[in-house]
Design an enzyme around this catalytic site. Structure first.
Site, PDB file in Angstrom:
ATOM      1  N   ASN A 208       0.845  -1.195   0.000  1.00  0.00           N
ATOM      2  CA  ASN A 208       0.000   0.000   0.000  1.00  0.00           C
ATOM      3  C   ASN A 208       0.884   1.250   0.000  1.00  0.00           C
ATOM      4  O   ASN A 208       2.109   1.144   0.080  1.00  0.00           O
ATOM      5  CB  ASN A 208      -0.974  -0.020   1.183  1.00  0.00           C
ATOM      6  N   ASP A 275      -4.540  -6.465   5.270  1.00  0.00           N
ATOM      7  CA  ASP A 275      -5.533  -7.355   5.889  1.00  0.00           C
ATOM      8  C   ASP A 275      -5.382  -8.784   5.393  1.00  0.00           C
ATOM      9  O   ASP A 275      -5.828  -9.719   6.041  1.00  0.00           O
ATOM     10  CB  ASP A 275      -6.948  -6.850   5.577  1.00  0.00           C
ATOM     11  N   PRO A 301      -3.367 -11.694  10.810  1.00  0.00           N
ATOM     12  CA  PRO A 301      -3.820 -11.388  12.167  1.00  0.00           C
ATOM     13  C   PRO A 301      -4.075  -9.893  12.305  1.00  0.00           C
ATOM     14  O   PRO A 301      -3.389  -9.091  11.669  1.00  0.00           O
ATOM     15  CB  PRO A 301      -2.638 -11.817  13.049  1.00  0.00           C
ATOM     16  N   ASP A 302      -5.067  -9.515  13.099  1.00  0.00           N
ATOM     17  CA  ASP A 302      -5.288  -8.103  13.392  1.00  0.00           C
ATOM     18  C   ASP A 302      -4.440  -7.780  14.632  1.00  0.00           C
ATOM     19  O   ASP A 302      -4.818  -8.093  15.760  1.00  0.00           O
ATOM     20  CB  ASP A 302      -6.777  -7.827  13.644  1.00  0.00           C
ATOM     21  N   ILE A 303      -3.291  -7.198  14.384  1.00  0.00           N
ATOM     22  CA  ILE A 303      -2.301  -6.987  15.463  1.00  0.00           C
ATOM     23  C   ILE A 303      -2.889  -6.113  16.574  1.00  0.00           C
ATOM     24  O   ILE A 303      -2.792  -6.424  17.766  1.00  0.00           O
ATOM     25  CB  ILE A 303      -1.008  -6.348  14.893  1.00  0.00           C
ATOM     26  N   PHE A 320      -4.797   3.501  14.500  1.00  0.00           N
ATOM     27  CA  PHE A 320      -5.050   4.528  13.502  1.00  0.00           C
ATOM     28  C   PHE A 320      -6.188   4.051  12.616  1.00  0.00           C
ATOM     29  O   PHE A 320      -6.442   2.852  12.519  1.00  0.00           O
ATOM     30  CB  PHE A 320      -3.797   4.802  12.654  1.00  0.00           C
ATOM     31  N   LYS A 334     -14.602   1.313  14.702  1.00  0.00           N
ATOM     32  CA  LYS A 334     -13.312   0.618  14.788  1.00  0.00           C
ATOM     33  C   LYS A 334     -12.806   0.549  16.228  1.00  0.00           C
ATOM     34  O   LYS A 334     -12.287  -0.478  16.663  1.00  0.00           O
ATOM     35  CB  LYS A 334     -12.293   1.312  13.889  1.00  0.00           C
TER      36      LYS A 334
END
Ligand code: CTP
Length: 394
Positions: A208, A275, A301-303, A320, A334
């Site tokens: 990204n 993601d 994984p969503d750290i 963020f 979120k």
């Protein structure tokens, strides 16, 4: 804020001399006493009347003022707590590195024993000239604080590094030197920066546009405020005085964060974590074969979420949230979904802030969904405000 502080501001003959007027205004607004010393060339860019009106002091130009019993450069050095030269030209950088004292400003520098901060401004080719690089190195070794110029459109019409750094950054540096703020002393802060890269094959990846600037600015500021900083970054950074762990993928970032977060006081996830990753990445370069290529992606994984789950009561976890629409609503969702303590939300649809820009405008939302706004400012200043907010200093 700066009451009782005596600032000596040096201005040289560079186009950004006009920006020094704003700097004087900031110093005065914060109750500092400001005296200004100029090189003769500086007066091609700003006038004596303006400098005297803003600083509310006589301008210092001549090396020998016969009405004084002391040479002028010695009385100036005696009074000042700090000498800030902004902008400093390539010519004056070289002179002061060599001890040349051919005008009041360079003589004052030569006799000055207290902290000195310089903010260069010049054309990119001059900034890259080996003589200037060497002379700046000499000054750095002598503990002169150098506020590097930023990149952008230059007065000469070209684009590159050489523009005087944001006035607010120069102001913060001066303030922090005169009144060191160490509210993060003895705190370990883990910060992530940059976009992760998920390999497809030996030469390609999914990535990204994150520049890592916000995370690096947070790490720089936390370090200045006394924290023991660990920056976990996908962007290579050189010459940092704090620990930097370089990673590439979300998995590598997750492992590094888990290791460092155990004994940390806070975690700030400024990185743009992918993601998804490729399920069966190829070790070899994939060859085209005339038909379409289908990649199967699996979730990373969503750290942030994982760390928020295991965090101890006193640990602070900050996320963020980069959105292109419904910024506040998405950010609120979120913070609830990820159970972190704060979320910093910014609008990535804007061209003048966010992603690769040096500037950002942010909303900080806490667990109770209270919102505070950081107006558009340089990421270095935004970083300071974020740290102040999460540690209850503003
Ligand atoms: N984040 C993370 N791990 C991931 C994805 C995101 O730790 N696998 C963190 C980011 O560092 C950021 C926050 O979660 O602090 C929000 O990232 P964002 O990409 O906006 O949110 P997502 O959870 O990915 O949601 P979506 O992309 O669906 O908006």
């Amino acid at each position: 804020m700066l009451k009782g502080k005596n600032i000596l501001l040096g201005i040289t003959g560079a186009i950004a001399a006009y920006k020094a007027l704003e700097l004087i205004r900031l110093f005065k607004k914060n109750n500092a006493n400001v005296k200004v010393v100029v090189t003769p060339n500086a007066l091609n860019f700003v006038t004596k009347t303006t400098l005297e009106s803003l600083s509310q002091n006589p301008l210092n130009i001549e090396q020998f003022n016969i009405s004084e019993y002391k040479p002028e450069h010695i009385s100036l050095t005696d009074e000042a707590d700090i000498f800030v030269i902004a902008p400093i030209s390539a010519n004056t950088i070289s002179k002061i590195a060599l001890g040349i004292s051919d005008n009041l400003l360079t003589s004052t520098f030569c006799a000055f024993k207290k902290p000195v901060i310089i903010a260069p401004c010049m054309n990119t080719n001059m900034w890259e000239n080996p003589a200037i690089i060497e002379n700046l190195k000499i000054l750095k070794q002598r503990n002169i604080k150098i506020i590097e110029p930023e990149s952008g459109f230059l007065a000469c019409g070209s684009y590159g590094k050489g523009r005087l750094q944001d006035i607010n950054i120069i102001f913060e540096e001066v303030k922090n030197t005169l009144i060191p703020n160490q509210f993060l002393k003895n705190k370990k802060i883990v910060i992530t920066a940059g976009g992760t890269k998920e390999n497809i094959d030996a030469v390609r990846y999914i990535g990204n546009y994150s520049s890592g600037k916000m995370g690096i600015a947070l790490a720089d500021n936390a370090h200045k405020l006394g924290a023991d900083v660990v920056l976990i970054s996908t962007i290579n950074t050189e010459g940092k005085q704090y620990k930097v762990t370089n990673v590439q993928t979300a998995d590598e970032m997750f492992s590094a964060v888990k290791k460092e977060f155990k004994d940390a006081d806070s975690l700030i996830m400024a990185a743009a974590v992918s993601d998804y990753r490729v399920k069966n990445k190829s070790e070899e370069k994939i060859k085209k074969n005339g038909s379409s290529l289908i990649l199967e992606l699996v979730e990373n994984p969503d750290i942030l979420k994982e760390m928020a789950k295991i965090k101890k009561d006193k640990q602070i976890v900050v996320g963020f949230c980069a959105e292109s629409s419904d910024l506040i609503e998405n950010a609120k969702q979120k913070i609830l979904k990820k159970s972190c303590d704060f979320i910093c939300a910014n609008d990535i649809s804007r061209k003048d802030t966010g992603f690769s820009s040096d500037y950002n405008e942010l909303y900080i939302i806490d667990k109770k969904l209270n919102i505070s706004k950081i107006e558009k400012t340089h990421k270095q200043i935004a970083a300071l405000k974020i740290l102040e907010k999460i540690y209850g200093k503003n």
